[in-house]
Motif scaffolding. Structure first.
Motif, short mmCIF file in Angstrom:
data_model
loop_
_atom_site.label_atom_id
_atom_site.label_comp_id
_atom_site.label_asym_id
_atom_site.label_seq_id
_atom_site.Cartn_x
_atom_site.Cartn_y
_atom_site.Cartn_z
N THR A 21 94.90 -51.70 -10.32
CA THR A 21 95.03 -52.15 -10.60
C THR A 21 94.53 -52.71 -12.74
N PRO A 23 95.82 -55.22 -16.11
CA PRO A 23 96.39 -56.68 -16.57
C PRO A 23 97.85 -55.94 -16.37
N THR A 28 99.61 -51.67 -21.11
CA THR A 28 98.56 -51.23 -19.69
C THR A 28 99.44 -49.59 -19.41
N SER A 71 98.23 -59.80 -13.13
CA SER A 71 98.16 -58.75 -12.65
C SER A 71 98.67 -57.71 -11.75
#
Length: 148
Positions: A21, A23, A28, A71
């Motif tokens: 997991t 953000p 990302t 997320s």
């Protein structure tokens, strides 16, 4: 932000899978590309690294652009020896991906068109109960070249 400085762990049961997991933000994508490349290297599928990294980048960009999620969960799996599946899980089940057509002058809007062109197949699965899903996974699959 979590980094991949620690080794990615495989799922203890079921088909091989990697999952983390992060953000829900554009930066990302760099971590997602590394996650995908690392998983494919473990499976000796380095030839799929570039297309899979491009796909995960597009899926992350879509989640960060089109959902209000804080997320997302990145997944890299081998549902069979013949396929690799990369996916992004978010908590916005009402915001479903739509394959559109980008205006020739548009600076964005081509992500799913690109995924559709590169992937063997792609789609989404709602997560949670049928009546009240809590999220969705948008995924794409690539063929490994193995029979399976």
């Amino acid at each position: 932000m979590t980094s991949l400085s620690t080794p990615v762990q495989a799922a203890p049961i079921g088909p091989p899978a990697y999952s983390q997991t992060f953000p829900c933000e554009p930066r990302t994508a760099a971590i997602g590309r590394k996650l995908v490349r690392d998983a494919l290297a473990v499976w000796h599928l380095n030839g799929l690294a570039d297309p899979a990294a491009l796909i995960i980048s597009e899926l992350i960009a879509n989640a960060s652009r089109h959902t209000p999620c804080h997320s997302i969960r990145l997944l890299v799996r081998r549902p069979s020896t013949a396929r690799v599946r990369v996916g992004v899980v978010d908590r916005a089940p009402s915001r479903l991906p739509v394959l559109g057509s980008a205006d020739g002058g548009a600076e964005s809007g081509r992500g799913l068109l690109l995924v559709d062109e590169i992937a063997d197949r792609w789609g989404y699965d709602l997560r949670g109960s049928g009546r009240r899903p809590w999220g969705k996974e948008v995924w794409a699959e690539l063929l490994t070249g193995a029979d399976g």
